[in-house]
Design an enzyme around this catalytic site. Structure first.
Site, PDB file in Angstrom:
ATOM      1  N   GLU A  53     -28.157 -13.729  19.528  1.00 28.55           N
ATOM      2  CA  GLU A  53     -28.509 -13.937  20.938  1.00 28.55           C
ATOM      3  C   GLU A  53     -28.351 -12.657  21.756  1.00 28.55           C
ATOM      4  O   GLU A  53     -29.196 -12.330  22.568  1.00 28.55           O
ATOM      5  CB  GLU A  53     -27.662 -15.056  21.558  1.00 28.55           C
ATOM      6  CG  GLU A  53     -28.064 -16.453  21.135  1.00 28.55           C
ATOM      7  CD  GLU A  53     -29.381 -16.930  21.717  1.00 28.55           C
ATOM      8  OE1 GLU A  53     -29.984 -16.235  22.558  1.00 28.55           O
ATOM      9  OE2 GLU A  53     -29.828 -18.022  21.322  1.00 28.55           O
ATOM     10  N   ASP A  71     -31.495 -15.982  30.669  1.00 29.35           N
ATOM     11  CA  ASP A  71     -30.351 -16.187  29.781  1.00 29.35           C
ATOM     12  C   ASP A  71     -29.349 -15.078  30.058  1.00 29.35           C
ATOM     13  O   ASP A  71     -29.731 -13.914  30.192  1.00 29.35           O
ATOM     14  CB  ASP A  71     -30.789 -16.133  28.313  1.00 29.35           C
ATOM     15  CG  ASP A  71     -31.809 -17.202  27.966  1.00 29.35           C
ATOM     16  OD1 ASP A  71     -31.746 -18.286  28.561  1.00 29.35           O
ATOM     17  OD2 ASP A  71     -32.659 -16.950  27.088  1.00 29.35           O
TER      18      ASP A  71
END
Length: 148
Positions: A53, A71
């Site tokens: 991520e 994000d």
């Protein structure tokens, strides 16, 4: 006065620098925070998730044009559902936090919010990178050699 200005600028530059964790350092923090086995998710899976991520970078951000969301942080927690960035339309803020706190070196709120995410029915499958890179894979390499 000039000295104070220089000092203020120096402190500001220090505060905006990213912390990029070593995978073993990150694994130790997660273990101490009760993440190993939390909701059935192994420590190695959490470390794999963060590797893919954010590459363990606390300042990582990624804008998603389709949902107009972003994000944030080491777990790439989304502003549409989990945190408030003040600009995402129809944001839910289920973790009841500002997205800004997900960008600092203190991982406590990141971890608490990640725990909140996996308590939802989707669980760890909420993270696309986990599904692509960690699900049904041998993730033991992500904590191998770490003194846990």
């Amino acid at each position: 006065m000039k000295t104070l200005l220089v000092l203020a600028l120096l402190l500001l530059s220090v505060s905006v620098q990213a912390k990029v964790y070593d995978r073993c350092e990150f694994a130790r923090i997660l273990k101490k925070s009760g993440m190993d086995g939390y909701r059935g998710v192994s420590l190695a899976n959490w470390v794999c998730l963060a590797k893919w991520e954010s590459n363990f970078n606390t300042k990582a951000t990624n804008y998603n044009p389709g949902s107009q969301s972003t994000d944030y942080g080491i777990f790439q927690i989304n502003s549409r559902y989990w945190c408030n960035d003040g600009k995402t339309p129809k944001a839910v803020n289920a973790c009841h936090i500002s997205c800004k706190v997900l960008l600092d070196d203190d991982l406590s709120q990141d971890i608490e919010c990640a725990k909140r995410v996996v308590r939802d029915p989707q669980g760890i499958k909420a993270w696309v990178a986990w599904k692509a890179h960690c699900q049904n894979k041998d993730v033991s390499q992500y904590i191998r050699g770490c003194k846990l």
